[in-house]
Write a protein that holds these residues in place. Structure first.
Motif, PDB file in Angstrom:
ATOM      1  N   GLU A 156       0.809  -1.228   0.000  1.00  0.00           N
ATOM      2  CA  GLU A 156       0.000   0.000   0.000  1.00  0.00           C
ATOM      3  C   GLU A 156       0.839   1.274   0.000  1.00  0.00           C
ATOM      4  O   GLU A 156       0.305   2.356  -0.222  1.00  0.00           O
ATOM      5  CB  GLU A 156      -0.969   0.002   1.186  1.00  0.00           C
ATOM      6  N   ASP A 157       2.137   1.147   0.243  1.00  0.00           N
ATOM      7  CA  ASP A 157       3.008   2.320   0.272  1.00  0.00           C
ATOM      8  C   ASP A 157       4.425   1.877  -0.094  1.00  0.00           C
ATOM      9  O   ASP A 157       4.718   0.682  -0.156  1.00  0.00           O
ATOM     10  CB  ASP A 157       2.994   2.959   1.658  1.00  0.00           C
ATOM     11  N   LEU A 158       5.301   2.843  -0.307  1.00  0.00           N
ATOM     12  CA  LEU A 158       6.706   2.534  -0.542  1.00  0.00           C
ATOM     13  C   LEU A 158       7.266   1.851   0.700  1.00  0.00           C
ATOM     14  O   LEU A 158       6.799   2.100   1.814  1.00  0.00           O
ATOM     15  CB  LEU A 158       7.495   3.810  -0.840  1.00  0.00           C
ATOM     16  N   ILE A 159       8.254   1.002   0.504  1.00  0.00           N
ATOM     17  CA  ILE A 159       8.857   0.290   1.621  1.00  0.00           C
ATOM     18  C   ILE A 159      10.186   0.944   1.992  1.00  0.00           C
ATOM     19  O   ILE A 159      10.691   1.808   1.269  1.00  0.00           O
ATOM     20  CB  ILE A 159       9.043  -1.210   1.290  1.00  0.00           C
ATOM     21  N   ARG A 160      10.753   0.509   3.107  1.00  0.00           N
ATOM     22  CA  ARG A 160      12.055   1.045   3.530  1.00  0.00           C
ATOM     23  C   ARG A 160      13.143   0.527   2.603  1.00  0.00           C
ATOM     24  O   ARG A 160      13.058  -0.578   2.070  1.00  0.00           O
ATOM     25  CB  ARG A 160      12.339   0.625   4.967  1.00  0.00           C
ATOM     26  N   TRP A 161      14.211   1.324   2.441  1.00  0.00           N
ATOM     27  CA  TRP A 161      15.304   0.923   1.556  1.00  0.00           C
ATOM     28  C   TRP A 161      15.942  -0.381   1.998  1.00  0.00           C
ATOM     29  O   TRP A 161      16.312  -1.213   1.181  1.00  0.00           O
ATOM     30  CB  TRP A 161      16.354   2.024   1.454  1.00  0.00           C
ATOM     31  N   LYS A 162      16.095  -0.574   3.287  1.00  0.00           N
ATOM     32  CA  LYS A 162      16.716  -1.808   3.792  1.00  0.00           C
ATOM     33  C   LYS A 162      15.920  -3.023   3.316  1.00  0.00           C
ATOM     34  O   LYS A 162      16.492  -4.013   2.864  1.00  0.00           O
ATOM     35  CB  LYS A 162      16.798  -1.766   5.317  1.00  0.00           C
ATOM     36  N   GLU A 163      14.605  -2.942   3.399  1.00  0.00           N
ATOM     37  CA  GLU A 163      13.735  -4.030   2.949  1.00  0.00           C
ATOM     38  C   GLU A 163      13.817  -4.205   1.430  1.00  0.00           C
ATOM     39  O   GLU A 163      13.870  -5.319   0.917  1.00  0.00           O
ATOM     40  CB  GLU A 163      12.299  -3.710   3.379  1.00  0.00           C
ATOM     41  N   ALA A 164      13.849  -3.089   0.708  1.00  0.00           N
ATOM     42  CA  ALA A 164      13.914  -3.137  -0.754  1.00  0.00           C
ATOM     43  C   ALA A 164      15.208  -3.786  -1.232  1.00  0.00           C
ATOM     44  O   ALA A 164      15.193  -4.621  -2.142  1.00  0.00           O
ATOM     45  CB  ALA A 164      13.788  -1.728  -1.326  1.00  0.00           C
ATOM     46  N   LYS A 165      16.315  -3.421  -0.628  1.00  0.00           N
ATOM     47  CA  LYS A 165      17.612  -3.965  -1.038  1.00  0.00           C
ATOM     48  C   LYS A 165      17.702  -5.459  -0.798  1.00  0.00           C
ATOM     49  O   LYS A 165      18.372  -6.169  -1.550  1.00  0.00           O
ATOM     50  CB  LYS A 165      18.737  -3.215  -0.331  1.00  0.00           C
ATOM     51  N   LYS A 166      17.009  -5.963   0.206  1.00  0.00           N
ATOM     52  CA  LYS A 166      16.998  -7.391   0.478  1.00  0.00           C
ATOM     53  C   LYS A 166      16.349  -8.171  -0.669  1.00  0.00           C
ATOM     54  O   LYS A 166      16.682  -9.341  -0.906  1.00  0.00           O
ATOM     55  CB  LYS A 166      16.258  -7.689   1.780  1.00  0.00           C
ATOM     56  N   LEU A 167      15.458  -7.546  -1.408  1.00  0.00           N
ATOM     57  CA  LEU A 167      14.818  -8.196  -2.552  1.00  0.00           C
ATOM     58  C   LEU A 167      15.837  -8.534  -3.640  1.00  0.00           C
ATOM     59  O   LEU A 167      15.591  -9.386  -4.492  1.00  0.00           O
ATOM     60  CB  LEU A 167      13.715  -7.307  -3.134  1.00  0.00           C
ATOM     61  N   PHE A 168      16.982  -7.854  -3.625  1.00  0.00           N
ATOM     62  CA  PHE A 168      18.048  -8.083  -4.600  1.00  0.00           C
ATOM     63  C   PHE A 168      19.195  -8.883  -3.986  1.00  0.00           C
ATOM     64  O   PHE A 168      20.262  -9.004  -4.585  1.00  0.00           O
ATOM     65  CB  PHE A 168      18.584  -6.749  -5.125  1.00  0.00           C
ATOM     66  N   GLY A 169      19.001  -9.382  -2.786  1.00  0.00           N
ATOM     67  CA  GLY A 169      20.045 -10.148  -2.113  1.00  0.00           C
ATOM     68  C   GLY A 169      21.056  -9.279  -1.411  1.00  0.00           C
ATOM     69  O   GLY A 169      22.127  -9.745  -1.052  1.00  0.00           O
ATOM     70  N   ASN A 170      20.743  -7.996  -1.236  1.00  0.00           N
ATOM     71  CA  ASN A 170      21.652  -7.070  -0.535  1.00  0.00           C
ATOM     72  C   ASN A 170      21.148  -6.869   0.886  1.00  0.00           C
ATOM     73  O   ASN A 170      19.959  -6.769   1.110  1.00  0.00           O
ATOM     74  CB  ASN A 170      21.682  -5.708  -1.231  1.00  0.00           C
ATOM     75  N   ASN A 171      22.054  -6.777   1.803  1.00  0.00           N
ATOM     76  CA  ASN A 171      21.664  -6.536   3.188  1.00  0.00           C
ATOM     77  C   ASN A 171      21.966  -5.118   3.602  1.00  0.00           C
ATOM     78  O   ASN A 171      22.730  -4.442   3.068  1.00  0.00           O
ATOM     79  CB  ASN A 171      22.372  -7.514   4.127  1.00  0.00           C
TER      80      ASN A 171
END
Length: 107
Positions: free
Chosen positions: A92-107
């Motif tokens: 429903e809204d933009l997510i936090r960058w930390k969460e977004a980066k995890k989608l690419f395998g980045n922590n």
């Protein structure tokens, strides 16, 4: 709602200025499109960039991505980067960058 997240790794620092030029034009067009929200963040070294946009539906995303400056940027993307990845999630809204980066395998 759909959150679209893109990771772009520039081929070299020489690509920063052309990337910023396209990115500025794309952000200006986002403000005129049906995009609900957007944000951009770069890595500490300036070579990896993430964009995040919020859309009501796939039709709005596709209408934007397949037209204007974004289309021109996609056609020239190989000049900037050989590593571009995108993810789409329902939220429903933009997510936090930390969460977004995890989608690419980045922590």
């Amino acid at each position: 709602m759909i959150v679209s997240i893109t990771k772009i790794e520039l081929n070299s620092y020489l690509k920063l200025i052309p990337f910023f030029k396209f990115n500025g034009q794309i952000i200006a067009e986002l403000q005129q499109a049906n995009c609900k929200k957007h944000k951009v963040v770069g890595s500490w070294n300036g070579k990896v960039w993430y964009t995040m946009t919020l859309w009501e539906n796939e039709n709005d995303i596709n209408a934007f991505y397949r037209n204007g400056t974004h289309l021109a940027a996609m056609k020239q993307s190989a000049k900037f980067s050989s590593k571009i990845e995108s993810r789409r999630i329902q939220n429903e809204d933009l997510i936090r960058w930390k969460e977004a980066k995890k989608l690419f395998g980045n922590n």
